[in-house]
Write an enzyme that holds these catalytic residues in place. Structure first.
Site: not given
Ligand code: GLP
Length: 241
Positions: A67, A135, A137, A142
């Site tokens: 990313d 979280n 990810h 996400e």
């Protein structure tokens, strides 16, 4: 999923480096999927040491990163391209031409996604290194990203922006959007190595290993992959036992 609990960050990094080293020794032109963030920094340090000591060479290795922040070019010290150059590429014998990362500076991010999806699709990864967001990810996928997603532009959540703010000085400086390889592409790697360290990752580790497989926790899909090793330090693994 194979879970290894390491004593601390250092041990996690050494164990991870041994796994990557084996992949490259067995296949000198291996394709490595790489991640950024604090989790793999120690691993990269070890790999650079191995390379400096002549134990392993990255000359023929190709790398595909997960990313990049939208709007940040490789010259920007907060970009993931800069991170990879500083923490790994410039410290090894890898050929810069064999390293791939989404271009955060591309004028048309959607077009860049299509270009990058072709790269991700054509370079079959022997090993994919992953960190875990708090979280759950993976990459910048996400919660509630469809499991069949390919490379796409994402709107970062407030929690991810807050978690990554330290590198930028403040949350206001963190780009709101990023380009990430999709979950489907991540899952296509032959082998996956997940690194998690610290108590703030404990929920994510639990949900990844034992939780329901749900798009609410992107990493939970890894339970369906046939060859995943997760190395967590004691703090990150504490809810598993
Ligand atoms: C970031 C990155 C991920 C990374 C994760 C965890 O948002 N996009 O690829 O794995 O957060 O980062 P860290 O290892 O610094 O905790």
């Amino acid at each position: 999923m194979k879970v290894i609990v390491a004593e601390n960050y250092e041990e996690m990094s050494c164990l991870a480096a041994d796994i990557v080293k084996e992949v490259v020794l067995n296949k000198p032109d291996a394709v490595l999927g790489l991640a950024t963030g604090r989790s793999p920094e120690g691993l990269y340090r070890k790999l650079a040491e191995f390379c400096g000591e002549g134990i392993v060479s990255f000359k023929k290795v190709r790398t595909v990163n997960l990313d990049e922040y939208e709007g940040l070019t490789a010259e920007n010290s907060n970009s993931y391209a800069y991170f990879m150059k500083e923490k790994l590429f410039s410290l090894t014998d890898i050929d810069a031409e064999n390293t791939f990362i989404p271009d955060g500076g591309a004028a048309d991010a959607e077009k860049e996604c299509r270009r990058y999806a072709c790269i991700a699709g054509s370079l079959q990864r022997d090993l994919q290194v992953l960190g875990l967001g708090r979280n759950g990810h993976i990459g910048f996928n996400e919660p509630f990203t469809p499991f069949d997603s390919l490379t796409h532009v994402v709107q970062l959540t407030d929690s991810t922006i807050a978690a990554n703010a330290a590198m930028f000085g403040s949350a206001d400086e963190v780009p709101q959007r990023a380009i990430t390889m999709g979950i489907d592409e991540i899952m296509r790697a032959d082998k996956i190595l997940v690194l998690a360290c610290g108590r703030e990752k404990a929920d994510a580790v639990f949900n990844t290993v034992r939780g329901e497989i749900t798009e609410a926790c992107p990493a939970s899909i890894l339970q369906k992959h046939p060859d995943v090793t997760l190395i967590a330090d004691k703090e990150a693994a504490k809810l598993l036992f």
